[in-house]
Enzyme design. Structure first.
Site, PDB file in Angstrom:
ATOM      1  CB  SER A  13      -0.746   0.212   1.327  1.00  0.00           C
ATOM      2  OG  SER A  13      -0.145  -0.081   2.350  1.00  0.00           O
ATOM      3  NE  ARG A  14       3.588   2.354   5.083  1.00  0.00           N
ATOM      4  CZ  ARG A  14       3.561   2.779   6.265  1.00  0.00           C
ATOM      5  NH1 ARG A  14       3.293   4.365   6.582  1.00  0.00           N
ATOM      6  NH2 ARG A  14       4.029   2.152   7.297  1.00  0.00           N
ATOM      7  CG  ASP A  62      -0.955  -9.097  10.845  1.00  0.00           C
ATOM      8  OD1 ASP A  62       0.192  -9.210  10.495  1.00  0.00           O
ATOM      9  OD2 ASP A  62      -1.306  -8.858  12.090  1.00  0.00           O
ATOM     10  CG  ASN A  89       7.584  -4.579   0.501  1.00  0.00           C
ATOM     11  OD1 ASN A  89       8.754  -4.112   0.656  1.00  0.00           O
ATOM     12  ND2 ASN A  89       6.553  -3.712   0.707  1.00  0.00           N
ATOM     13  CE1 TYR A 154      13.073  -3.395   9.001  1.00  0.00           C
ATOM     14  CE2 TYR A 154      15.367  -2.921   8.415  1.00  0.00           C
ATOM     15  CZ  TYR A 154      13.811  -2.752   7.841  1.00  0.00           C
ATOM     16  OH  TYR A 154      13.805  -2.474   6.752  1.00  0.00           O
ATOM     17  CB  ALA A 156      17.319 -10.333  14.804  1.00  0.00           C
ATOM     18  CE  LYS A 158      13.317  -5.960   6.144  1.00  0.00           C
ATOM     19  NZ  LYS A 158      12.407  -6.380   5.259  1.00  0.00           N
ATOM     20  CB  ILE A 187      14.699   3.208  -0.432  1.00  0.00           C
ATOM     21  CG1 ILE A 187      15.873   2.034  -0.539  1.00  0.00           C
ATOM     22  CG2 ILE A 187      13.942   3.551  -1.444  1.00  0.00           C
ATOM     23  CD1 ILE A 187      16.811   2.163  -1.726  1.00  0.00           C
TER      24      ILE A 187
END
Length: 246
Positions: A13-14, A62, A89, A154, A156, A158, A187
């Site tokens: 959505s974004r 979810d 994603n 985050y 861990a 990724k 980004i």
């Protein structure tokens, strides 16, 4: 390039997810936009895709919820009869130093960013195995390779996503399914927009190309990995980071 393909993009959505959805649609794929929060934003992405003649639909769930993911994937297969491309994603952040990080903040990031990908791959791969073809693309991060202070949860998640990519690639290769990861650097998205100018300048100084990337840069890599041109590439991590991690 992707005409006749059905693609699912989670967290579309974004930001990076929405750009990936739009680029896949522009190449001819019918795109399923997964979202959990803002329906309005998801609707905007759908309308933009339809404005240039692309095909898109919305599915809300979810990804961290196993049962919800199973039910949604079953509905998708029933509606479309196939699933050719899966882009994992969906992700959240709950930043903080490790010594002050709550168990809830650690668990929520792992559940969405890593376990959510496990859920979708588990159910999507069933259909891809029946088809004897498929493309799975996991959006990791340079943080999962190099680490980052204040993002233990985050990083861990990724890093785990990279391990999941390589293992799944080995398990599914004989069925004609490729599995790869993209590791974006800094980004320009909503996530980085909140950074102070000082932090942005310091970050840019770590990037050999001297600037933040665009969501379009990541989306272009995803489209390539989803294409027939990438048919002999699997188990790889493609860095889209301006040379930040070499």
């Amino acid at each position: 390039m992707l005409k006749g393909k059905i693609a699912l993009v989670t967290g579309a959505s974004r930001g990076i997810g929405s750009e990936i959805a739009k680029k896949l649609a522009a190449q001819g794929a019918a795109v399923i936009i997964n979202f959990n929060g803002s329906r309005d934003r998801a609707e905007e992405v759908k309308k933009e895709i339809e404005s240039f003649g692309g095909a898109a639909s919305l599915y809300q769930w979810d990804v961290s919820n196993y049962k919800a993911c199973e039910a949604s994937m079953q509905s998708i297969i029933k509606e479309y009869g196939q699933l050719d491309i899966l882009v994992n994603n969906a992700g959240i952040t709950r930043d903080g130093l490790l010594m002050k990080m709550s168990e809830e903040d650690f668990d929520s990031v792992i559940s969405t960013n890593l376990k959510g990908a496990f859920h979708t791959i588990r159910f999507a791969s069933r259909q891809m195995i029946r088809q004897k073809s498929g493309r799975i693309i996991n959006i990791s991060s340079v943080v999962g390779v190099a680490g980052n202070a204040g993002q233990a949860n985050y990083a861990a998640a990724k890093a785990g996503l990279i391990g999941l990519t390589k293992t799944t690639a080995k398990e599914l290769a004989s069925r004609g399914i490729t599995v790869n990861a993209i590791a974006p650097g800094f980004i320009s998205t909503d996530m980085t927009a909140g950074l102070s100018d000082k932090v942005k300048e310091a970050a840019a100084a770590q990037i050999p190309l001297g600037m933040f990337g665009r969501p379009e840069d990541v989306a272009a890599a995803a489209v390539f990995l989803a294409s027939d041109d990438a048919g002999y590439i699997t188990g790889q991590v493609l860095h889209v980071d301006g040379g930040m991690v070499m």
